[in-house]
Design a protein around this motif. Structure first.
Motif, PDB file in Angstrom:
ATOM      1  N   THR A  67      -6.200 -13.836   9.034  1.00 19.04           N
ATOM      2  CA  THR A  67      -6.583 -15.206   8.713  1.00 19.04           C
ATOM      3  C   THR A  67      -5.523 -16.114   9.317  1.00 19.04           C
ATOM      4  N   ILE A  68      -5.955 -17.079  10.116  1.00 21.95           N
ATOM      5  CA  ILE A  68      -5.023 -18.044  10.700  1.00 21.95           C
ATOM      6  C   ILE A  68      -4.862 -19.204   9.714  1.00 21.95           C
ATOM      7  N   LEU A  69      -3.649 -19.413   9.256  1.00 13.67           N
ATOM      8  CA  LEU A  69      -3.360 -20.478   8.302  1.00 13.67           C
ATOM      9  C   LEU A  69      -2.581 -21.572   9.023  1.00 13.67           C
ATOM     10  N   GLU A  70      -3.235 -22.710   9.213  1.00 15.09           N
ATOM     11  CA  GLU A  70      -2.582 -23.824   9.902  1.00 15.09           C
ATOM     12  C   GLU A  70      -1.699 -24.612   8.943  1.00 15.09           C
ATOM     13  N   ASP A  71      -0.750 -25.335   9.515  1.00 13.01           N
ATOM     14  CA  ASP A  71       0.256 -26.033   8.714  1.00 13.01           C
ATOM     15  C   ASP A  71      -0.363 -26.982   7.701  1.00 13.01           C
ATOM     16  N   VAL A  72      -1.398 -27.705   8.104  1.00 13.04           N
ATOM     17  CA  VAL A  72      -1.975 -28.712   7.207  1.00 13.04           C
ATOM     18  C   VAL A  72      -2.562 -28.057   5.968  1.00 13.04           C
ATOM     19  N   HIS A  73      -3.196 -26.903   6.139  1.00 20.97           N
ATOM     20  CA  HIS A  73      -3.793 -26.226   4.979  1.00 20.97           C
ATOM     21  C   HIS A  73      -2.721 -25.536   4.139  1.00 20.97           C
ATOM     22  N   GLN A  74      -1.659 -25.038   4.780  1.00 17.54           N
ATOM     23  CA  GLN A  74      -0.530 -24.485   4.025  1.00 17.54           C
ATOM     24  C   GLN A  74       0.116 -25.572   3.168  1.00 17.54           C
ATOM     25  N   LYS A  75       0.251 -26.755   3.740  1.00 19.15           N
ATOM     26  CA  LYS A  75       0.830 -27.888   3.004  1.00 19.15           C
ATOM     27  C   LYS A  75      -0.015 -28.224   1.779  1.00 19.15           C
ATOM     28  N   HIS A  76      -1.341 -28.266   1.964  1.00 19.26           N
ATOM     29  CA  HIS A  76      -2.216 -28.619   0.843  1.00 19.26           C
ATOM     30  C   HIS A  76      -2.253 -27.503  -0.202  1.00 19.26           C
ATOM     31  N   MET A  77      -2.185 -26.247   0.230  1.00 26.54           N
ATOM     32  CA  MET A  77      -2.121 -25.155  -0.741  1.00 26.54           C
ATOM     33  C   MET A  77      -0.850 -25.247  -1.575  1.00 26.54           C
ATOM     34  N   HIS A 119     -11.146 -39.575  -6.473  1.00 25.37           N
ATOM     35  CA  HIS A 119     -10.203 -38.553  -6.003  1.00 25.37           C
ATOM     36  C   HIS A 119     -10.728 -37.861  -4.747  1.00 25.37           C
ATOM     37  N   GLN A 120     -11.478 -38.600  -3.927  1.00 24.60           N
ATOM     38  CA  GLN A 120     -12.128 -37.971  -2.786  1.00 24.60           C
ATOM     39  C   GLN A 120     -11.123 -37.458  -1.743  1.00 24.60           C
ATOM     40  N   VAL A 121      -9.979 -38.085  -1.612  1.00 27.59           N
ATOM     41  CA  VAL A 121      -8.992 -37.596  -0.652  1.00 27.59           C
ATOM     42  C   VAL A 121      -8.512 -36.210  -1.057  1.00 27.59           C
ATOM     43  N   GLY A 122      -8.189 -36.053  -2.341  1.00 25.65           N
ATOM     44  CA  GLY A 122      -7.769 -34.745  -2.814  1.00 25.65           C
ATOM     45  C   GLY A 122      -8.863 -33.706  -2.680  1.00 25.65           C
ATOM     46  N   LEU A 123     -10.109 -34.083  -2.978  1.00 24.43           N
ATOM     47  CA  LEU A 123     -11.224 -33.141  -2.869  1.00 24.43           C
ATOM     48  C   LEU A 123     -11.462 -32.732  -1.426  1.00 24.43           C
ATOM     49  N   ARG A 124     -11.186 -33.654  -0.490  1.00 25.05           N
ATOM     50  CA  ARG A 124     -11.295 -33.288   0.927  1.00 25.05           C
ATOM     51  C   ARG A 124     -10.257 -32.217   1.277  1.00 25.05           C
ATOM     52  N   HIS A 125      -9.086 -32.325   0.650  1.00 21.40           N
ATOM     53  CA  HIS A 125      -8.075 -31.295   0.873  1.00 21.40           C
ATOM     54  C   HIS A 125      -8.588 -29.935   0.412  1.00 21.40           C
ATOM     55  N   TRP A 126      -9.160 -29.913  -0.801  1.00 23.80           N
ATOM     56  CA  TRP A 126      -9.688 -28.659  -1.343  1.00 23.80           C
ATOM     57  C   TRP A 126     -10.813 -28.123  -0.458  1.00 23.80           C
ATOM     58  N   GLY A 154     -11.233 -28.711   2.696  1.00 26.33           N
ATOM     59  CA  GLY A 154     -10.636 -28.276   3.955  1.00 26.33           C
ATOM     60  C   GLY A 154     -10.030 -26.889   3.852  1.00 26.33           C
ATOM     61  N   ILE A 155      -9.367 -26.608   2.721  1.00 32.42           N
ATOM     62  CA  ILE A 155      -8.805 -25.272   2.494  1.00 32.42           C
ATOM     63  C   ILE A 155      -9.919 -24.229   2.478  1.00 32.42           C
ATOM     64  N   GLN A 156     -10.985 -24.538   1.750  1.00 35.11           N
ATOM     65  CA  GLN A 156     -12.129 -23.607   1.664  1.00 35.11           C
ATOM     66  C   GLN A 156     -12.711 -23.319   3.040  1.00 35.11           C
ATOM     67  N   ASN A 157     -13.014 -24.378   3.796  1.00 36.51           N
ATOM     68  CA  ASN A 157     -13.667 -24.205   5.097  1.00 36.51           C
ATOM     69  C   ASN A 157     -12.753 -23.567   6.137  1.00 36.51           C
TER      70      ASN A 157
END
Length: 543
Positions: A386-396, A485-492, A494-497
């Motif tokens: 699984t390739i984990l990019e920095d932006v998704h690591q940050k949000h996790m 809280h749509q910005v936060g939900l976009r983060h979630w 994004g992590i899923q996708n």
């Protein structure tokens, strides 16, 4: 390239038990997954059994012609020179062709073949070349005519070849015109963000597909562009030229069909006795061969001494089928059970790279290998990432999520997070309000119904409408909180996708073009160089 090992869910208990060297699975395979100690024994057997395979020089001559057309890198020609040597061995693996190479795991499988060949050569101190076969004979067009890329918001978009293709012909025989290719490539250009790598990547895609009239050729050219410099040899299982070389093997399969069928049935009984589900169908009347007739790939059965298909479109005696094989070898192809026998009848396979589903159905074939005078090769699970990019690591990190949280508990964790963002407890407040209204309103309705029995229906309807309005307000309140809280939900989202799009592992959905566009091609060679073990472990990596 950094990586950590993480468990990834699997659908195959048999494959997992093989990977873990559990006794129940061990007896279904010739060699153990700890291949380092098995390589010498396998190489010795291959040296002693050279005459069980088709002529090596004839095979290399065919491969030179095929690769010169689709995979002409000098490194590939050097691999072919080495394969022509008497004691050269092969690590192989294969995959059906897919649009724009299909999902990421196809790239990982090809990388696995190259990495394992290098490791085997180092350990054996003799030539070991990588060979990747393309299952162009497969006929499930709907399985290969599409792929997936994320859009600029991270949402998953399906790209599909336009046009309707009738029949069940082999994928290598399905013609695709330039307009259909370009429509898909235009979608790719629209979806991929602008990067320093994008212009050259798009030019590569246009050049490849302008030169390709079918999916298998386009697939081969794209794999060649990514792996040619590594010396990866390509072959198309549906190639008519290869079919002519395979003709003697098909003849043996036909003449010894009864013996092989019993061998597969015996293999199936061993799998069941070991406590596993059947990984593939083993039919009592199966001939385990396909015959191409009128643009359709028909599975042959053996009934009353005749080879026929389920609909009775064709019917052959054994001698007539053998005559057909002599005149038209290109009309024959293997099924999943005879394909391993064919592979080891043409290549000196020291090890084969397989996905977990493939490892499972190979568990049916050990007896058939023996009956055919062959020996099952070493099976190695393909590399998995699984390739984990920095932006998704940050949000996790921001939301306190582990990889396993994302795999198994993301929706639950997201709902908990969202609920924690508000002091107003929606479920509790509306539940209390509903109960309070019912406590006040129900005695009133009882008194009204006592006045006249006919009012009971009106009372029930009235209470139902009040509850519907309460539920509607509750729904709108939840929606308002989500918007808040749509910005936060976009983060979630994004992590899923990014990690588990469509609730599947990333490698089974995402196309490699997204990562080629962002990171170039160097990471593929880095990935190959970093691999020395093949134990079926899944790694989360950052590029």
């Amino acid at each position: 390239m950094k990586g950590i090992t993480e468990a990834l869910r699997s659908g195959s208990r048999l494959a997992e038990d093989y990977i873990c060297s559990r006794d129940a699975a061990r007896g279904l395979y010739e060699y153990d997954i700890h291949w380092e100690s098995e390589l010498g024994r396998r190489a010795e057997w291959l040296d002693q059994s050279e005459d069980t395979r088709i002529n090596r020089q004839d095979l290399v001559e065919y491969l030179r012609i095929y690769n010169k057309r689709l995979n002409p890198d000098d490194a590939v020609q050097r691999s072919l020179d080495r394969l022509a040597e008497e004691h050269a061995l092969v690590v192989t693996g294969g995959q059906q062709s897919g649009l724009l190479t299909g999902p990421l795991f196809v790239i990982y499988k090809a990388a696995s073949v190259v990495a394992a060949a290098r490791e085997a050569e180092t350990r054996l101190q003799r030539p070991v070349v990588p060979v990747f076969w393309i299952a162009g004979e497969d006929h499930d067009w709907d399985e290969v005519n599409h792929t997936y890329l994320p859009d600029t918001q991270g949402d998953i978009v399906k790209l599909k070849l336009h046009g309707r293709f009738e029949g069940r012909d082999s994928v290598s025989n399905v013609k695709v015109d330039t307009e259909q290719w370009m429509t898909s490539i235009e979608q790719v250009e629209h979806l991929l963000p602008d990067t320093v790598h994008k212009p050259s990547l798009m030019k590569l895609l246009v050049d490849i597909h302008n030169s390709s009239s079918n999916l298998s050729d386009a697939f081969a050219r794209l794999i060649a562009a990514l792996f040619g410099e590594s010396g990866l040899i390509l072959m198309d299982a549906a190639s008519p030229e290869l079919r002519r070389l395979e003709q003697p093997v098909f003849e043996r399969i036909i003449r010894e069909n009864d013996i092989l069928r019993e061998a597969y049935l015996h293999g199936a009984s061993l799998v069941k006795e070991a406590g596993y589900d059947m990984p593939a169908e083993v039919a009592d009347d199966g001939a385990n061969l396909f015959y191409i007739h009128g643009g359709a790939r028909l599975l042959l059965l053996l009934k009353d001494g005749l080879y026929t298909d389920r609909k009775g479109l064709v019917s052959f005696s054994e001698e007539r089928l053998l005559q057909e094989l002599t005149e038209h070898p290109e009309r024959f192809s293997n099924n999943v059970l005879t394909r391993p026998l064919m592979q080891d009848s043409i290549l000196p396979v020291v090890a084969v790279i397989l996905g977990q589903g493939e490892i499972s159905y190979w568990g049916l074939t050990r007896t058939a290998f023996t009956q055919f005078g062959l020996q099952m090769p070493i099976l190695l699970p393909r590399l998995s990432f699984t390739i984990l990019e920095d932006v998704h690591q940050k949000h996790m990190n921001q939301y306190g999520l582990s990889f396993q949280d994302v795999q198994y508990h993301l929706e639950e964790k997201r709902d908990q997070w969202l609920a924690g963002q508000e002091t107003f407890q929606v479920e509790e407040q509306f539940s209390q309000a509903s109960q309070a209204i019912a406590d006040i309103y129900r005695p009133l309705l009882d008194q009204v119904m006592a006045i006249h029995p006919g009012l009971d229906r009106i009372c029930d309807t009235n209470l139902k409408k009040i509850n519907e309005q309460i539920q509607y307000l509750q729904k709108q309140t939840n929606k308002a909180i989500s918007l808040k809280h749509q910005v936060g939900l976009r983060h979630w989202n994004g992590i899923q996708n990014a990690l588990f799009p469509m609730n599947k592992p990333q490698e089974r959905v995402h196309n490699t073009l997204y990562y080629l566009n962002r990171y170039g091609t160097e990471w593929i060679e880095e990935l190959i160089q970093d691999q020395r073990e093949f134990r079926g472990q899944h790694q989360v990596i950052s590029l």
